[in-house]
Each structure stands twice: as structure tokens, then as C-alpha cells.
Scaffold this motif. Structure first.
Motif, PDB file in Angstrom:
ATOM      1  N   VAL A  14      -6.115   7.078   0.844  1.00 15.58           N
ATOM      2  CA  VAL A  14      -7.122   8.133   0.736  1.00 15.58           C
ATOM      3  C   VAL A  14      -6.645   9.183  -0.265  1.00 15.58           C
ATOM      4  O   VAL A  14      -5.494   9.186  -0.700  1.00 15.58           O
ATOM      5  N   TRP A  15      -7.551  10.092  -0.605  1.00 17.36           N
ATOM      6  CA  TRP A  15      -7.236  11.139  -1.571  1.00 17.36           C
ATOM      7  C   TRP A  15      -6.049  11.984  -1.102  1.00 17.36           C
ATOM      8  O   TRP A  15      -5.975  12.407   0.040  1.00 17.36           O
ATOM      9  N   GLY A  16      -5.066  12.193  -1.997  1.00 17.47           N
ATOM     10  CA  GLY A  16      -3.900  12.999  -1.681  1.00 17.47           C
ATOM     11  C   GLY A  16      -2.790  12.242  -0.975  1.00 17.47           C
ATOM     12  O   GLY A  16      -1.717  12.793  -0.743  1.00 17.47           O
ATOM     13  N   GLU A  17      -3.023  10.990  -0.638  1.00 21.25           N
ATOM     14  CA  GLU A  17      -2.032  10.193   0.084  1.00 21.25           C
ATOM     15  C   GLU A  17      -1.322   9.276  -0.908  1.00 21.25           C
ATOM     16  O   GLU A  17      -1.916   8.342  -1.444  1.00 21.25           O
ATOM     17  N   PHE A  18      -0.056   9.570  -1.156  1.00 18.34           N
ATOM     18  CA  PHE A  18       0.756   8.769  -2.081  1.00 18.34           C
ATOM     19  C   PHE A  18       2.182   8.825  -1.564  1.00 18.34           C
ATOM     20  O   PHE A  18       2.847   9.856  -1.644  1.00 18.34           O
ATOM     21  N   ASN A  19       2.656   7.693  -1.022  1.00 15.22           N
ATOM     22  CA  ASN A  19       3.990   7.638  -0.438  1.00 15.22           C
ATOM     23  C   ASN A  19       5.014   7.484  -1.558  1.00 15.22           C
ATOM     24  O   ASN A  19       5.294   6.382  -2.025  1.00 15.22           O
ATOM     25  N   VAL A  20       5.552   8.620  -1.999  1.00 15.28           N
ATOM     26  CA  VAL A  20       6.458   8.620  -3.149  1.00 15.28           C
ATOM     27  C   VAL A  20       7.736   7.837  -2.850  1.00 15.28           C
ATOM     28  O   VAL A  20       8.248   7.108  -3.706  1.00 15.28           O
ATOM     29  N   GLU A  21       8.254   7.972  -1.640  1.00 11.44           N
ATOM     30  CA  GLU A  21       9.481   7.261  -1.283  1.00 11.44           C
ATOM     31  C   GLU A  21       9.272   5.740  -1.334  1.00 11.44           C
ATOM     32  O   GLU A  21      10.106   5.006  -1.864  1.00 11.44           O
ATOM     33  N   LYS A  22       8.150   5.288  -0.794  1.00 11.28           N
ATOM     34  CA  LYS A  22       7.872   3.844  -0.831  1.00 11.28           C
ATOM     35  C   LYS A  22       7.649   3.387  -2.265  1.00 11.28           C
ATOM     36  O   LYS A  22       8.099   2.302  -2.661  1.00 11.28           O
ATOM     37  N   TYR A  23       6.966   4.206  -3.059  1.00 11.62           N
ATOM     38  CA  TYR A  23       6.753   3.876  -4.474  1.00 11.62           C
ATOM     39  C   TYR A  23       8.090   3.652  -5.173  1.00 11.62           C
ATOM     40  O   TYR A  23       8.282   2.660  -5.886  1.00 11.62           O
ATOM     41  N   ALA A  24       9.027   4.552  -4.960  1.00  7.93           N
ATOM     42  CA  ALA A  24      10.344   4.413  -5.580  1.00  7.93           C
ATOM     43  C   ALA A  24      11.057   3.146  -5.103  1.00  7.93           C
ATOM     44  O   ALA A  24      11.702   2.450  -5.891  1.00  7.93           O
ATOM     45  N   SER A  45       0.841  -1.187   0.000  1.00  8.16           N
ATOM     46  CA  SER A  45       0.000   0.000   0.000  1.00  8.16           C
ATOM     47  C   SER A  45       0.878   1.239   0.000  1.00  8.16           C
ATOM     48  O   SER A  45       1.790   1.361   0.819  1.00  8.16           O
ATOM     49  N   ILE A  46       0.599   2.165  -0.927  1.00  7.33           N
ATOM     50  CA  ILE A  46       1.348   3.422  -0.927  1.00  7.33           C
ATOM     51  C   ILE A  46       0.410   4.618  -0.734  1.00  7.33           C
ATOM     52  O   ILE A  46       0.784   5.760  -0.981  1.00  7.33           O
ATOM     53  N   GLY A  47      -0.809   4.335  -0.302  1.00 10.07           N
ATOM     54  CA  GLY A  47      -1.764   5.407  -0.037  1.00 10.07           C
ATOM     55  C   GLY A  47      -3.174   4.857  -0.063  1.00 10.07           C
ATOM     56  O   GLY A  47      -3.495   4.009  -0.903  1.00 10.07           O
TER      57      GLY A  47
END
Length: 340
Positions: A111-121, A107-109
């Protein structure tokens, strides 16, 4: 579509994030199980933005917005991570993520506006997939982080408005096949047959009840939103099947389409025998709407003919087969003389 409130995220440095990706990532199952030869073959795809995506090999590590992940899952693709609504407060699976096994994907987020960019990378993604309600805008990808996210891995957008329901479903099927899923796998072909049967049954019901008026709404404490059919592929499809769908002549300009916004004092502007209410978490529930005097006086409400509308259903044959089967069950017992 009415957007939920946004929560802003601080932008992160591109170089730092790409450096995280290069150091290794979380292990996860591949998107599909293509042959070694297929994995080594260059991959290309032109998405619904007209953007040409090209990678040295077929993407294996796919990250997808929850609705896109749900559609791809039904067609045989297994994303490594999701963002957007997928986990309820009690830990259960949010309906928006469909059949996706949230215990096996990252999971990288949520709810709206929640996006864990570091985890995505750190996941070393090969591809990001998301739907688009507005042209060129990936659903649930925060605008303030979009440039950074785009530099980590290429993305594919699937247009979810302004196109027929069946065409959107088929588009996800084509993308899944391009990612290595088998379009002739038994679950896929069985789901398509179930979708077609459900559509035929709904068409038969619509022919038997031509006077049954159906309206679709979502609500906030301040306003009642009435769905504008042309901007909702599922509702347009129900109309094509013969259901007598109530729709505003045009949407409220400030909404950019999708809805006519009414004050609660004007909730009785349209007459309907049946009302379908947005079942998403951010929409008011019928029990909450009951506190509004104008809602309680609506003929469909007084008749007890209020049912859920699955506004965020994934665009797959399985998803909409279930939707139409449920809708048919509700409409079969609905009376069509509630309004003139």
C-alpha cells in the motif's frame, strides 16, 4: 493523479541496511536469462529523469513498483520483488500488478507509504524500477526513505505523464530489452499485434459513433474528480483514436494536474452519454456513488452506461490491448442520444 493517504515509515540507518545486504539475500529468479558474457558486460541506461545509471554488469535482481513490474513482466523481465498494490485482501492478485506471479516474487510493500527498506536491502537488488507521475518522483517510493533506498541500489524512473501512451509502452520495452529480454519473443510480438488490432477496432467504433460523449471520473465521499485528458496518456490516446472524450478546460490547481475537482452538488457540470469510473480500490464504486443524489440523476447513470476505467493499467501492449477490447465491448452497446 490523486494520491492515496500516506503511511509514514521510520527511516533506517544506511550502514545497517547495506550490512544486511552484504550478508546474503532471498533467492529468486533472474530478471531475464542473458548469456554469461552479457552478464559480465558493463550496463548503462539514461532514465527519464536524465539520470545516467551505470553498473558493472547487466542488472539481474530487479525490484519494481507493481505497475512497472507488470509492464516489464509482459516484455519478458522477471523482477525478484515488487512494491505497491499487488495483493488483494483475499490474497488474490491485484489488477495493478498485471500478469506478475505474486507467488514467486517477494513483497516489500502493498500500500501507499509501505516499503520495507530492510527487506529490500536483504534481497541484494541490482536495480529498482518505478514509474513517475511527477518529474523526479518515483511512484510509491516513500519520500522519507528515498535517500536510504537510493544508496542500496541504483534506480530507473519511467515518466508516465506528459508523454504519448505508445511512447511510454515502447520505453518499457526498450528497458526490458536492455535488461536482457527478447523483444522478438512470440508473446511480445503477439501482444503488439493485438494492441494494434484493438486500437484499429476502437477507431472504427469511434467513427461510427462520433456523437457518443465519454467522461472519466474518480470519486471520494467529498468530491467528484473529472479527468483532465492531457495528463492521462491512455485517455489522450482514446481521443486520438476518435472517441469524443469530455475533458475540463484545465485541472484544479491544487491537484497539480490530472483532475478537475467538483463538489458533489456540481457533479452535473459536464454532460456525457457514458461515464468510466476509476476501478482502483481507493476510488468510490458506482454503487457507493449511487447514494449521492446528483450522481443518480446524471444521464449516463440513469441510462445504465457506467463502466470501469482501468486507471492503473500497466504500460504494455498486452495491458492496453485488453483495456481497448473491453472498452469497445462496452461502447458498442452504448446509446449516443442520452445527452444532446
Amino acid at each position: 493523479m490523486a494520491h492515496p493517504p500516506r503511511r509514514r515509515l521510520m527511516a533506517m540507518g544506511v550502514a545497517a541496511l547495506i550490512g544486511v545486504a552484504a550478508c546474503g539475500g532471498t533467492s529468486a529468479p533472474p530478471a531475464a536469462a542473458p548469456s554469461t558474457t552479457a552478464q559480465q558486460t558493463a550496463w548503462t541506461w539514461t532514465d527519464d529523469r536524465g539520470k545516467n545509471v551505470s553498473t558493472p554488469r547487466r542488472p539481474q535482481r530487479v525490484v519494481a513498483q507493481s505497475g512497472a513490474a507488470a509492464a516489464l513482466w509482459d516484455f519478458g523481465v522477471r523482477p525478484v520483488a515488487v512494491f505497491g498494490p499487488h495483493k488483494l485482501k483475499d490474497g488474490g492478485r491485484d489488477p495493478e500488478v498485471g500478469e506478475v506471479d505474486i507467488a514467486t516474487v517477494e513483497s516489500i510493500g502493498n500500500v501507499w507509504g509501505e516499503f520495507n527498506v530492510e527487506k529490500y536491502a536483504s534481497l541484494q537488488p541490482d536495480l529498482l524500477v518505478a514509474g513517475m507521475y511527477q518529474p523526479n518522483t518515483l511512484w510509491y517510493v516513500p519520500e522519507e526513505s528515498a535517500t536510504t533506498i537510493d544508496q542500496i541500489a541504483p534506480s530507473v524512473g519511467v515518466q508516465l505523464s506528459g508523454k504519448p501512451l505508445v511512447q511510454i509502452i515502447e520505453r518499457y520495452g526498450e528497458l526490458a530489452a536492455a535488461l536482457g529480454a527478447d523483444p522478438q519473443a512470440a508473446p511480445v510480438t503477439e501482444a503488439k499485434a493485438r494492441f494494434e488490432a484493438a486500437g484499429a477496432a476502437l477507431r472504427t467504433l469511434a467513427a461510427a459513433k462520433p456523437d457518443l460523449k465519454v467522461m472519466v471520473v474518480t470519486g471520494t465521499p467529498e468530491s467528484l474528480y473529472v479527468a483532465y485528458l492531457p495528463d492521462h496518456p491512455d485517455l489522450s490516446y482514446f481521443g486520438e483514436l476518435g472517441l469524443n472524450m469530455v475533458s475540463p478546460a484545465k485541472p484544479t490547481e491544487s491537484e497539480g494536474g490530472f483532475w478537475e475537482v467538483l463538489s458533489w452538488e456540481n457533479a452535473d457540470k459536464y454532460a456525457a452519454d457514458v461515464i468510466l469510473v476509476d476501478a482502483r480500490a481507493q476510488s468510490m464504486k458506482p454503487a457507493e456513488m449511487a447514494a449521492k443524489p446528483t450522481w443518480a440523476k446524471l444521464p449516463a447513470v440513469k441510462a445504465g452506461q457506467v463502466y470501469p476505467w482501468h486507471a492503473a493499467e500497466r504500460y504494455s501492449h498486452l495491458g492496453y490491448a485488453k483495456v481497448m477490447e473491453e472498452l469497445k465491448g462496452h461502447l458498442e452497446k452504448a446509446r449516443d442520444e442520452v445527452v444532446d
